[in-house]
Write a protein that holds these residues in place. Structure first.
Motif, mmCIF file in Angstrom:
data_model
loop_
_atom_site.group_PDB
_atom_site.id
_atom_site.type_symbol
_atom_site.label_atom_id
_atom_site.label_comp_id
_atom_site.label_asym_id
_atom_site.label_seq_id
_atom_site.Cartn_x
_atom_site.Cartn_y
_atom_site.Cartn_z
ATOM 1 N N VAL A 1 0.859 4.240 -2.861
ATOM 2 C CA VAL A 1 0.293 5.714 -2.596
ATOM 3 C C VAL A 1 1.639 6.607 -2.877
ATOM 4 O O VAL A 1 1.322 7.592 -3.040
ATOM 5 C CB VAL A 1 -0.205 5.802 -1.171
ATOM 6 C CG1 VAL A 1 -0.261 7.202 -0.681
ATOM 7 C CG2 VAL A 1 -1.251 4.845 -0.943
ATOM 8 N N ARG B 1 -2.676 1.113 -9.048
ATOM 9 C CA ARG B 1 -3.708 0.746 -7.650
ATOM 10 C C ARG B 1 -4.324 -0.537 -7.715
ATOM 11 O O ARG B 1 -5.590 -0.567 -7.796
ATOM 12 C CB ARG B 1 -4.601 1.897 -7.470
ATOM 13 C CG ARG B 1 -4.015 3.304 -7.120
ATOM 14 C CD ARG B 1 -4.888 4.493 -6.774
ATOM 15 N NE ARG B 1 -4.175 5.751 -6.566
ATOM 16 C CZ ARG B 1 -3.768 5.906 -5.045
ATOM 17 N NH1 ARG B 1 -4.331 5.174 -3.919
ATOM 18 N NH2 ARG B 1 -2.987 7.173 -4.737
ATOM 19 N N GLU C 1 -10.325 2.803 1.098
ATOM 20 C CA GLU C 1 -10.103 4.373 1.220
ATOM 21 C C GLU C 1 -9.154 4.654 0.166
ATOM 22 O O GLU C 1 -9.063 6.000 -0.030
ATOM 23 C CB GLU C 1 -9.799 4.630 2.665
ATOM 24 C CG GLU C 1 -10.996 4.354 3.631
ATOM 25 C CD GLU C 1 -10.444 4.717 5.054
ATOM 26 O OE1 GLU C 1 -9.242 5.156 5.345
ATOM 27 O OE2 GLU C 1 -11.350 4.410 6.011
ATOM 28 N N GLN C 2 -8.227 4.058 0.016
ATOM 29 C CA GLN C 2 -7.059 4.404 -0.963
ATOM 30 C C GLN C 2 -7.310 4.029 -2.405
ATOM 31 O O GLN C 2 -6.585 4.367 -3.455
ATOM 32 C CB GLN C 2 -5.729 4.029 -0.533
ATOM 33 C CG GLN C 2 -5.146 4.363 0.810
ATOM 34 C CD GLN C 2 -4.741 5.678 0.717
ATOM 35 O OE1 GLN C 2 -4.731 6.451 -0.220
ATOM 36 N NE2 GLN C 2 -4.610 6.357 1.814
ATOM 37 N N ASP C 3 -8.646 3.587 -2.654
ATOM 38 C CA ASP C 3 -8.897 3.110 -3.996
ATOM 39 C C ASP C 3 -7.938 2.427 -4.622
ATOM 40 O O ASP C 3 -7.832 2.024 -5.894
ATOM 41 C CB ASP C 3 -9.075 4.270 -5.040
ATOM 42 C CG ASP C 3 -9.861 3.856 -6.196
ATOM 43 O OD1 ASP C 3 -10.689 2.970 -6.040
ATOM 44 O OD2 ASP C 3 -9.589 4.736 -7.217
ATOM 45 N N GLN D 1 0.763 -1.196 0.085
ATOM 46 C CA GLN D 1 -0.029 0.065 -0.086
ATOM 47 C C GLN D 1 1.006 1.094 0.031
ATOM 48 O O GLN D 1 0.620 2.153 -0.630
ATOM 49 C CB GLN D 1 -0.963 -0.010 1.242
ATOM 50 C CG GLN D 1 -1.889 1.107 1.412
ATOM 51 C CD GLN D 1 -2.825 1.000 2.573
ATOM 52 O OE1 GLN D 1 -2.638 0.185 3.388
ATOM 53 N NE2 GLN D 1 -3.668 2.018 2.512
ATOM 54 N N GLU D 2 1.903 1.265 0.681
ATOM 55 C CA GLU D 2 3.043 2.375 0.899
ATOM 56 C C GLU D 2 3.540 2.522 -0.601
ATOM 57 O O GLU D 2 3.570 3.957 -1.173
ATOM 58 C CB GLU D 2 3.755 2.194 1.858
ATOM 59 C CG GLU D 2 4.993 3.298 2.060
ATOM 60 C CD GLU D 2 5.936 3.341 3.015
ATOM 61 O OE1 GLU D 2 6.736 4.101 3.156
ATOM 62 O OE2 GLU D 2 5.677 2.099 3.578
#
Length: 381
Positions: A305, A312, A336-338, A301-302
């Motif tokens: 982002v 994604r 939330e981060q799609d 995830q990091e």
């Protein structure tokens, strides 16, 4: 509607008449009489002879009307039952008696066909029907185009367009405007930026190959390399990975990470898939140790982002036997981060309860891969 005298009238003629009139269709019943003038064929080729029959009245004559509306009187000898005629022009001819009886005849002309080049194989294969086509000798150059091009056809069978001069191209253009037809069965190869030739206006040119689609980043591929991945589960893991990477276009990108208690890159983000990518993934990965799927997801995830180059998307191959964590919260964070999450559950007995909770919170999906065959079938699509 014509009902010959040797056939009985339909039993429900009145009902038929009423139905037709209700539908605003007129109906007229007339006595059938054999035609005064008959013809042996309805169509012939130009140069053939047609036979017209008017019984004993042949000596009275028939008027032949050509397609150009020119009339010719045809008269037979006394006692003749028929009159012969050889039309001298293609088109529709009309034959009429003095009493008004008439028949029509279609006169078909042969289409003259020639080709540019020495090989007549293509011409004979396409236009060998002698009833419709008249084959002419091949032309050495367009300057030798036949006279009277109306109805004629020229076959271009892949001859080099660059050898034709401007004058010859102009002659071809004039011939086409006068009614000739050009049949190009073999277009010259695509020339790219080369100088145009005089025939570019008339000859088609194959389109260049379509451009390759832009390189695509597929996101992060997470591989569970913990000690629980062994035996058939390990075979399923590598069968799926090899199928997935082999089916990805060479210019596309996958960021591949393996994880036990901690994750690490095997193919870093931005790396393209070349011929040796699968071998690098397989040789760099060894199974053993504990499982921390939560840390691997946070690691991926990091990377997504913080980088604009990573799609994604996370695809994780795991049996789900990971240390405890709040999987609902982790999944919600991905949503939330799609970030799209796809979970591929390995082996015959994965922890589907854990994986279902994670994917449901993330809005993703879970697919089971119990064996190598299922992995190949699923990831080969």
């Amino acid at each position: 509607m014509v009902i010959p005298p040797n056939l009985p009238l339909p039993l429900e003629v009145d009902r038929l008449a009423r139905t037709l009139r209700a539908r605003r269709v007129g109906l007229t019943l007339e006595e059938f009489a054999p035609p005064e003038l008959s013809i042996d064929r309805s169509s012939i080729s130009l140069g053939a002879t047609v036979h017209l029959s008017i019984g004993d009245a042949a000596s009275e004559g028939i008027t032949a009307i050509s397609p150009l509306n020119l009339t010719t009187a045809l008269v037979g000898s006394p006692g003749d039952q028929e009159i012969q005629h050889t039309p001298d022009a293609p088109g529709v001819w009309l034959y009429r008696t003095a009493s008004g009886s008439a028949v029509a005849l279609v006169v078909e002309s042969q289409i003259s066909v020639s080709s540019i080049g020495k090989d007549e194989t293509g011409v004979r294969a396409l236009f060998g029907d002698s009833r419709t086509f008249r084959l002419l000798p091949p032309l050495a150059a367009t300057a030798e185009l036949p006279e009277g091009p109306e109805g004629a056809l020229l076959l271009w069978d892949g001859a080099q367009a660059s050898t034709v001069t401007g004058a010859e191209a102009q002659a071809l253009g004039d011939w086409l405007h006068a009614g000739g037809t050009l049949f190009a069965s073999g277009a010259p190869p695509f020339r790219g930026s080369e100088e145009p030739t005089p025939l570019d206006r008339w000859l088609p040119s194959p389109l260049p190959a379509p451009p390759r689609p832009p390189a695509r980043d597929h996101g992060v591929l997470l591989l569970d390399l913990s000690g629980s991945i062994e035996g058939s589960a390990l075979e399923t893991l590598w069968g799926g990975v090899e199928t997935l990477l082999a089916g990805t276009p060479a210019a596309d990108r996958w960021a591949v990470a393996g994880f036990r208690e901690n994750p690490g890159w095997i193919l870093a983000p931005g790396a393209t898939l070349d011929r040796n990518a699968i071998e690098r993934v397989r040789s760099a990965a060894r199974t053993g140790g504990g499982t921390r799927l939560d840390r691997a997801l946070a690691f991926s995830q990091e990377a997504i982002v913080t980088s604009e180059d990573v799609s994604r998307s996370i695809v994780v191959l795991t049996d789900g036997r990971s240390s405890g964590a709040d999987w609902t919260t982790i999944g919600a964070g991905l949503r939330e981060q799609d970030i799209e999450l796809t979970v591929l559950a390995l082996g015959p007995a994965p922890n589907l309860e854990l994986l279902a909770a994670l994917s449901t919170a993330a809005g993703g999906s879970v697919r089971t891969l119990p064996d190598v065959a299922s992995a190949i079938a699923t990831l080969g699509d």
